[in-house]
Design an enzyme around this catalytic site. Structure first.
Site, PDB file in Angstrom:
ATOM      1  N   GLU A  44       0.970  -1.093  -0.005  1.00 56.28           N
ATOM      2  CA  GLU A  44       0.246   0.077  -0.059  1.00 56.28           C
ATOM      3  C   GLU A  44       0.916   1.025  -0.040  1.00 56.28           C
ATOM      4  OE1 GLU A  44      -3.518   1.855   2.667  1.00 56.28           O
ATOM      5  OE2 GLU A  44      -1.974   0.507   3.803  1.00 56.28           O
ATOM      6  N   LYS A 110      -9.562   2.633  -2.223  1.00 54.01           N
ATOM      7  CA  LYS A 110     -10.057   2.307  -0.920  1.00 54.01           C
ATOM      8  C   LYS A 110     -11.179   2.552  -0.372  1.00 54.01           C
ATOM      9  CE  LYS A 110      -7.560   1.714   3.551  1.00 54.01           C
ATOM     10  NZ  LYS A 110      -6.544   2.255   4.501  1.00 54.01           N
ATOM     11  N   CYS A 144      -5.644  -2.540   2.812  1.00 58.67           N
ATOM     12  CA  CYS A 144      -5.253  -2.536   4.026  1.00 58.67           C
ATOM     13  C   CYS A 144      -6.592  -2.776   4.953  1.00 58.67           C
ATOM     14  CB  CYS A 144      -4.466  -1.521   4.466  1.00 58.67           C
ATOM     15  SG  CYS A 144      -3.494  -1.462   5.699  1.00 58.67           S
TER      16      CYS A 144
END
Length: 259
Positions: A44, A110, A144
């Protein structure tokens, strides 16, 4: 359709808020691969580390890092994937970018911004699930904190691979390992997680512990904690199909709609 997919997981330290140096470091790592690979997965925010200084490191999709990814993918004949800070329409996104050797770009923003670090105040959350079709494989990209939310990753699209890229801190690393394995088992898919190592610019430590799991939750990798390392895994379509046909667990899952 390709029966096997070879994926390189690159667990690396990151230079804080320095896209140029990080690109140079990953160029060396990718160029060191001496065998044919289909996909290379980076962590990431691989150009900067997990920073809230978005204005300092943000790029557009037409800027240096995406151009670098296109060139590296073309030169190596490998798809390159990882997340970076993207500025678009006066917003910042933590964007997973997947670049094929052909130059085709797929991306996912995300969904779950990390409120504990204030990511929700700086970055706009994505709203769309994305499935990337590459060499006959369906890939579901995630970033994540998304790992903590199983509904968002639920396999209703028949994907074969979940890929999580992360800057997941050492104090909570047991959750990282446990949830990666769980996502593989519950979705009957390969699950790959690539995390960084080292200490970032705000003194947060990362131990890596990147890994890949098969559809039964068996670990396929042996990354050493706190070490820069690369591992290559071979994914097999028949492994996915055989166990899904045998157990049919996905046929019994609950129906739902995300609103």
């Amino acid at each position: 359709m390709q029966e096997q997919l070879k994926v390189a997981l690159i667990q690396s330290d990151l230079v804080w808020e320095n896209p140029k140096q990080n690109r140079e470091n990953f160029t060396k790592k990718i160029n060191s691969i001496s065998q044919p690979i289909d996909v290379v997965v980076l962590p990431e925010m691989f150009t900067s580390g997990f920073t809230m200084n978005a204005e300092k490191v943000a790029e557009t999709m037409q800027c240096s890092t995406v151009a670098w990814m296109k060139q590296m993918a073309k030169n190596s004949n490998m798809a390159i994937a990882g997340s970076l800070v993207i500025s678009e329409n006066n917003k910042f996104y933590n964007r997973f970018v997947f670049v094929a050797p052909s130059g085709k770009i797929s991306f996912y923003n995300k969904r779950h911004t990390f409120t504990l670090a204030g990511e929700d105040k700086i970055y706009s959350a994505g709203s769309e699930q994305v499935i990337i079709d590459y060499k006959g494989w369906k890939i579901c990209p995630q970033v994540c904190y998304d790992l903590r939310f199983p509904v968002w990753a639920r396999n209703v699209d028949g994907y074969h691979i979940l890929i999580y890229v992360a800057n997941w801190p050492k104090p909570r690393i047991s959750a990282w390992e446990t949830l990666l394995q769980a996502r593989a088992i519950e979705n009957m898919s390969y699950c790959i997680g690539v995390n960084r190592v080292g200490v970032d610019g705000i003194n947060i430590e990362y131990s890596g512990q990147s890994s890949a799991y098969d559809v039964l939750g068996n670990k396929m990798t042996a990354f050493e904690p706190k070490k820069e390392q690369m591992e290559i895994v071979i994914l097999e379509k028949r492994h996915v199909e055989a166990y899904r046909n045998k157990f049919k667990f996905l046929d019994d899952q609950d129906s739902f709609k995300i609103i």
